[in-house]
Every structure is written in structure tokens, then in C-alpha cells.
Enzyme design. Structure first.
Site, PDB file in Angstrom:
ATOM      1  N   TYR A 152       5.051-115.432-102.742  1.00 24.47           N
ATOM      2  CA  TYR A 152       5.503-115.067-104.095  1.00 24.47           C
ATOM      3  C   TYR A 152       5.006-113.655-104.424  1.00 24.47           C
ATOM      4  CZ  TYR A 152       5.713-114.808-109.179  1.00 24.47           C
ATOM      5  OH  TYR A 152       5.980-114.398-110.461  1.00 24.47           O
ATOM      6  N   GLU A 158      10.775-109.954-109.612  1.00 23.65           N
ATOM      7  CA  GLU A 158      10.091-111.089-108.965  1.00 23.65           C
ATOM      8  C   GLU A 158      10.850-111.558-107.735  1.00 23.65           C
ATOM      9  OE1 GLU A 158       8.498-114.977-111.106  1.00 23.65           O
ATOM     10  OE2 GLU A 158      10.486-115.349-110.281  1.00 23.65           O
TER      11      GLU A 158
END
Ligand code: GDP
Ligand code: MN
Length: 381
Positions: free
Chosen positions: A101, A189
């Protein structure tokens, strides 16, 4: 302004962030055509601006045209957490060795950019944060200094990204930071950021939110406006140049200043009500603006009462009052108004309202924010 995954990936590609080749489809036939172009196996991905599409059945692997037909047919029109799927994105499927992530946002309190990085990607980051907060590293970046490759590398090591992926992930962070800063994002993101069995690092998902204050630098953002999903209230508000965000409650809110508008939502909540919207009418709360604001709130079928919360600074009480009187004449309101008027020339303003001859059932005044909130919430019941 939030982008769809496919738009986010196209945005990433401008900054040399590796993404899979693919195409958008609005019909099953188009999906098959895109799949043939991307080469099997492919993934069929619902394009909605909400996370957890995978779990909701909005992401499926397909090995041939029949499977694409089946999955695209099921996914198009599917409702994912209240978002109806109008488009699918078809891309060549990737082999995944590991999922990480990475994201950049602005930390307003710290006045710095914030990198969040974790070796545990693929699941929603809130889940990781709840289960094992130490699995996410947070690093503030001074926007003037930027993110150096050495700092990116250290962050990657600190996040316990395996040695074989350190080069790839650090390189990705530098590129993603470029995208975030030069691309004027509020959020950039990647979840999951994957390591392929071949050793390459690749963006498998994209969540990008653009900072619309920078629109003047980006004429190319025009194209995103066309696909933006606003509800009818938000569309009307945009036409009228209002700072409006639609919510689900029953108390319509008008306040002057974003801070006061936010506090108003809090106070309504505190006394047991729920706000139908956020609406900052700004400094010049004149009749035009007030009429426009009331029209938008009036268009919301859920609204049962309207709370106008004005604290005059530069905005003067008597101007606001004249605006309200004028607006009430022009708009046939379906819900009663409660007003709290304070600050510059509030007395004069209240006098104008009292003398306007508007029936009590349509407009009442309360001296404080909390009392006005209580009255508005009571009326919304
Ligand atoms: P989200 O659930 O809305 O965040 O959608 P993502 O794009 O992140 O996809 C969810 C999950 O689907 C990923 O974490 C992967 O496990 C899986 N997935 C997505 N694309 C691929 C792919 O190309 N190959 C494989 N094997 N899995 C994929
Ligand atoms: Mn994802």
C-alpha cells in the site's frame, strides 16, 4: 474532485507509473472488444468511486470472451454501496507475488505532505490500521525539499518491504510523489501496489483526487468534469456557484464561512438531528446568494427544516436579513426556517426580519446557535 480508477491510471501513466494496458467499456460487446485488445487473461473491474469493489463482486478475472460476457453482464448495472456501475475497465490480468500500500496526502495540521506506506496492501488500509497500526509507516515530507530517492528508499526499508522489492517500490514512491505534487492531487493512492513474480512493481489500483483549486493550471481536467457523478442537488448548487455538499439528513443548513458551516453540522448532530447538507454561503450573503441557497435546499425532498446560521463579520446583519426577506418572497419554501443571526449589525437585521411580516410558521429566530439548532431539529421531527 475524485477520479475513477481508469482515469487515475491514465493520470499515473503521465508520470511514468507502470499500469496495465486496458480500456473502458459501457456495454458487454465493448468489454469483449477491450478484452481482445488487452489479451487474455483479463480483469473486469467495476468503475465506481467507492472502495471494496473486489469484496462486493465488482472485480472478476476472465480467460475468454464468454467469461468476459458473463462478468461484464453481471457487473454493469450492479449496485455497489449505493453506486450504480455504468462502466467497466478491462485490463490485462497481472500475476501477483505480493501486495503493498502507498499513498500521499496533505497533512494540514502539520503543513506537510504525508506518505503512508505498508507491506500489507490489498485490504482496506483502515483495516490494517485497526488490526496492526505498526504495519503502516507515516512519513512527513517538507514540500519545499520534496522526496529524495534516498528518503524514499529508507521509508521502504522502514515499512519492511522485502529486499527484492525495495528498488522498485522506492522508485514508485518518487514517481507517485511527482504525480501528487506536479499533478496537483489531494490524494494519490495505490492499493494494491504489487510485486510481480518477475520482480516488477506495478500499480494495480488507482485512487486519485484532484485539487480543484489548481484547475486553472490544468485545462486538461475538463474531460473529468463530463464523467463526474454529482447528485441533482449538487448539480444545481454548482450551477449557482455555491459551496455545497449533499448529505443524508433532514435539516437544511446555510451558514456563512466554511468553519461555521462545519460547526453548524456538528451542533445539529449534537442535539440529535442530522444535516441534509453542507452549504457555505460565503461573505456576501446577499439576496441573490440567499435565494440560490434556499432554492437548492428546497430541491432536497428530505429537508424538513432549514437552519440559517450567520455570524456577521464583514457580512452585515441587515444585508443578510434583506436577503432572506427577498428570498422567502421568491422561493416557495416547503420547510420552515430557523435563523440565528449574530455579529455585525445583528440587531438591525433582526428588526428587518421581525418587521417583514413573514409568518412565524415560516421563519423564527433564536438568539444562540444551540437554541436555533434545537428548534430546527425539533421542527424536522
Ligand atoms: P478494490 O477492492 O475496490 O480496492 O479494487 P482493487 O483494484 O484494489 O482490486 C481488489 C483485488 O482484486 C486486488 O487486491 C487483487 O487481489 C485483485 N485483483 C485486481 N486486479 C487483479 C489482477 O490483475 N490479477 C489478479 N490476480 N488479481 C487482481
Ligand atoms: Mn484497491
Amino acid at each position: 474532485m475524485d477520479l475513477f480508477e481508469y482515469q487515475g491510471k491514465q493520470y499515473f501513466a503521465k508520470f511514468n507509473i507502470p499500469v496495465s494496458a486496458g480500456g473502458v467499456a459501457v456495454t458487454v460487446d465493448e468489454a469483449v472488444r477491450e478484452a481482445e485488445a488487452a489479451k487474455y487473461p483479463v480483469v473486469v473491474k467495476a468503475q465506481v468511486q467507492v472502495g471494496g469493489r473486489g469484496k462486493a463482486g465488482g472485480i472478476k478475472l476472465a480467460n475468454n470472451a464468454d467469461e468476459v460476457r458473463l462478468h461484464a453482464g453481471n457487473i454493469l448495472g450492479m449496485d455497489i454501496k449505493g453506486h450504480v456501475v455504468k462502466r467497466v475497465w478491462i485490463e490485462h490480468a497481472s500475476d501477483i507475488a505480493e501486495e503493498y500500500y502507498a499513498s500521499f496526502t496533505l497533512d494540514r495540521a502539520a503543513k506537510q505532505h504525508l506518505l503512508m506506506l505498508s507491506a500489507q496492501g490489498g485490504v482496506e488500509i483502515e483495516e490494517v490500521a485497526a488490526k496492526d497500526p505498526t504495519a503502516i509507516i507515516k512519513l512527513h515530507i517538507n514540500p519545499i525539499e520534496g522526496l529524495s530517492p534516498a528518503t524514499a528508499r529508507q521509508a521502504t526499508i522502514d515499512a519492511k518491504i522485502p529486499a527484492k522489492a525495495v528498488d522498485g517500490v522506492s522508485d514508485m514512491l518518487v514517481k507517485l510523489y511527482e504525480c501528487f505534487t506536479k499533478g496537483d492531487c489531494d490524494l494519490a493512492e495505490i492499493n494494491p501496489l504489487i510485486l510481480k513474480p518477475t520482480g516488477e512493481v506495478h500499480a494495480l489500483d488507482a485512487k486519485v483526487s484532484l485539487d480543484v483549486n489548481a484547475s486553472f493550471r490544468h485545462p486538461e481536467w475538463e474531460e473529468y468534469a463530463a464523467t463526474e457523478e454529482l447528485d441533482d442537488r449538487e448539480k444545481l448548487a454548482r450551477e449557482k456557484n455555491l459551496q455545497y455538499i449533499g448529505l443524508d439528513g433532514t435539516v437544511g443548513i446555510i451558514a456563512n464561512g466554511a468553519g461555521l458551516a462545519m460547526s453548524t453540522l456538528d451542533v445539529v448532530n449534537q442535539v440529535g438531528g442530522s444535516a441534509a447538507n453542507f452549504l457555505d454561503i460565503g461573505g456576501g450573503a446577499n439576496a441573490e446568494m440567499m435565494t440560490a441557497a434556499l432554492e437548492v435546499i428546497n430541491s432536497d425532498a428530505k429537508v424538513r427544516s432549514i437552519f440559517i446560521n450567520i455570524f456577521g463579520g464583514i457580512t452585515r446583519g441587515e444585508e443578510v436579513a434583506k436577503g432572506i426577506v427577498e428570498a422567502v418572497k421568491r422561493v416557495a419554501l416547503r420547510a420552515p426556517i430557523v435563523i440565528r443571526l449574530d455579529g455585525t449589525n445583528a440587531e438591525e437585521g433582526r428588526k428587518i426580519l421581525a418587521e417583514a411580516g413573514i409568518p412565524e410558521s415560516q421563519l423564527t429566530s433564536r438568539p444562540t446557535m444551540i437554541e436555533a439548532a434545537r428548534a430546527a431539529v425539533e421542527m424536522a421531527k
